[in-house]
Design an enzyme around this catalytic site. Structure first.
Site, PDB file in Angstrom:
ATOM      1  N   ARG A  67      33.275  40.491  85.551  1.00  0.00           N
ATOM      2  CA  ARG A  67      32.737  39.850  84.350  1.00  0.00           C
ATOM      3  C   ARG A  67      32.260  40.863  83.321  1.00  0.00           C
ATOM      4  O   ARG A  67      32.422  40.686  82.121  1.00  0.00           O
ATOM      5  CB  ARG A  67      31.534  38.976  84.710  1.00  0.00           C
ATOM      6  CG  ARG A  67      31.923  37.604  85.164  1.00  0.00           C
ATOM      7  CD  ARG A  67      30.702  36.731  85.401  1.00  0.00           C
ATOM      8  NE  ARG A  67      31.148  35.526  86.058  1.00  0.00           N
ATOM      9  CZ  ARG A  67      31.557  34.439  85.411  1.00  0.00           C
ATOM     10  NH1 ARG A  67      31.535  34.375  84.109  1.00  0.00           N
ATOM     11  NH2 ARG A  67      31.975  33.380  86.085  1.00  0.00           N
ATOM     12  N   ILE A  94      30.290  31.893  81.354  1.00  0.00           N
ATOM     13  CA  ILE A  94      28.868  32.202  81.505  1.00  0.00           C
ATOM     14  C   ILE A  94      28.708  33.698  81.286  1.00  0.00           C
ATOM     15  O   ILE A  94      29.481  34.498  81.814  1.00  0.00           O
ATOM     16  CB  ILE A  94      28.367  31.758  82.891  1.00  0.00           C
ATOM     17  CG1 ILE A  94      28.364  30.224  82.920  1.00  0.00           C
ATOM     18  CG2 ILE A  94      26.972  32.312  83.181  1.00  0.00           C
ATOM     19  CD1 ILE A  94      27.998  29.631  84.247  1.00  0.00           C
ATOM     20  N   HIS A 111      24.661  23.034  72.211  1.00  0.00           N
ATOM     21  CA  HIS A 111      24.755  22.253  73.441  1.00  0.00           C
ATOM     22  C   HIS A 111      24.694  20.768  73.072  1.00  0.00           C
ATOM     23  O   HIS A 111      23.811  20.356  72.321  1.00  0.00           O
ATOM     24  CB  HIS A 111      23.592  22.607  74.369  1.00  0.00           C
ATOM     25  CG  HIS A 111      23.647  21.880  75.665  1.00  0.00           C
ATOM     26  ND1 HIS A 111      24.574  22.193  76.646  1.00  0.00           N
ATOM     27  CD2 HIS A 111      22.930  20.830  76.134  1.00  0.00           C
ATOM     28  CE1 HIS A 111      24.403  21.356  77.664  1.00  0.00           C
ATOM     29  NE2 HIS A 111      23.420  20.528  77.385  1.00  0.00           N
TER      30      HIS A 111
HETATM   31  C1  GRF Z   1      30.818  20.856  71.729  1.00  0.00           C
HETATM   32  O1  GRF Z   1      30.447  19.565  72.132  1.00  0.00           O
HETATM   33  C2  GRF Z   1      29.695  21.824  71.989  1.00  0.00           C
HETATM   34  O2  GRF Z   1      28.426  21.263  71.833  1.00  0.00           O
HETATM   35  C3  GRF Z   1      29.919  22.213  73.426  1.00  0.00           C
HETATM   36  O3  GRF Z   1      31.312  22.261  73.575  1.00  0.00           O
HETATM   37  C4  GRF Z   1      31.923  21.415  72.612  1.00  0.00           C
HETATM   38  C5  GRF Z   1      32.882  22.266  71.837  1.00  0.00           C
HETATM   39  O4  GRF Z   1      33.666  21.527  70.942  1.00  0.00           O
HETATM   40  N1  GRF Z   1      29.251  23.448  73.730  1.00  0.00           N
HETATM   41  P1  GRF Z   1      34.496  22.279  69.819  1.00  0.00           P
HETATM   42  O5  GRF Z   1      35.409  23.274  70.552  1.00  0.00           O
HETATM   43  O6  GRF Z   1      33.546  22.969  68.906  1.00  0.00           O
HETATM   44  O7  GRF Z   1      35.288  21.215  69.140  1.00  0.00           O
END
Ligand code: GRF
Length: 202
Positions: A67, A94, A111
């Site tokens: 990683r 991660i 998130h």
């Molecule tokens: C979004 O819902 C974000 O909150 C989450 O992953 C998704 C990514 O969607 N972390 P996108 O690739 O930006 O359309």
């Protein structure tokens, strides 16, 4: 001077697209200088290319289980492009404490839940199953603990009685596209800082 921002993606890239769009405004304090994907098939890569943004592909599989080797390549690329802030946007890796420490206070994530509720995956399904009345999205500084960093901005919507996972996901995503540009603006303008107390209520 606008802050030089990299957006890290693994897939669709709709939040990345929202950041690119917002950064087109003359008065926006950040420019999207680079988009990095760890997957060649990420739809967002093609979109960024069409928008004239520099893109880079760093395929984590080339580094096997190492990683940190993957992250060193990522870090080198970010530094080569003189990146100042990094936005994770659907980036499905991660990050190790080494990388997080190196970019501490300059690394943001979005998130799809009202943190500290529903950390991790499948947030919309879990919110419905829990009978949550409100749900939404959060932009936070990244710390080593997953989905646990200080909150920069958060927005909520009502969960409807007849909501399905897909319907709720769609309304939250719409909200994310407003929220992330707003949060990045706050960081780029120095109004939200890691360890700097609560950010302005914007
Ligand atoms: C979004 O819902 C974000 O909150 C989450 O992953 C998704 C990514 O969607 N972390 P996108 O690739 O930006 O359309």
């Amino acid at each position: 001077m606008k802050k030089r921002v990299a957006v890290l993606i693994s897939g669709r890239g709709s939040n990345m697209a929202a950041l690119i769009e917002a950064a087109k405004s003359a008065d926006y304090p950040a420019e999207i200088a680079l988009v990095v994907s760890n997957r060649a098939d990420a739809a967002g890569l093609a979109h960024a290319g069409e928008q004239g943004i520099t893109t880079a592909l760093i395929d984590h599989r080339e580094f096997g289980d190492d990683r940190e080797a993957f992250e060193r390549a990522l870090d080198d690329t970010l530094r080569a492009h003189r990146i100042e802030l990094v936005c994770l946007a659907g980036f499905m890796r991660i990050l190790t404490p080494w990388f997080v420490g190196r970019w501490s206070g300059r690394l943001l994530n979005i998130h799809p839940a009202l943190l500290p509720q529903f950390k991790g995956l499948d947030t919309h399904r879990r919110a419905i199953e829990a009978g949550a009345k409100r749900h939404g999205a959060t932009v936070h500084f990244v710390v080593t603990e997953l989905d646990a960093g200080p909150i920069i901005a958060q927005e909520a919507i009502d969960v409807r009685n007849d909501d399905t996972e897909a319907a709720l996901a769609e309304r939250v995503l719409e909200l994310e596209h407003r929220l992330y540009p707003r949060a990045l603006r706050a960081v780029a303008e120095g109004r939200a800082k890691l360890g700097g107390g609560r950010p302005d209520d914007d």
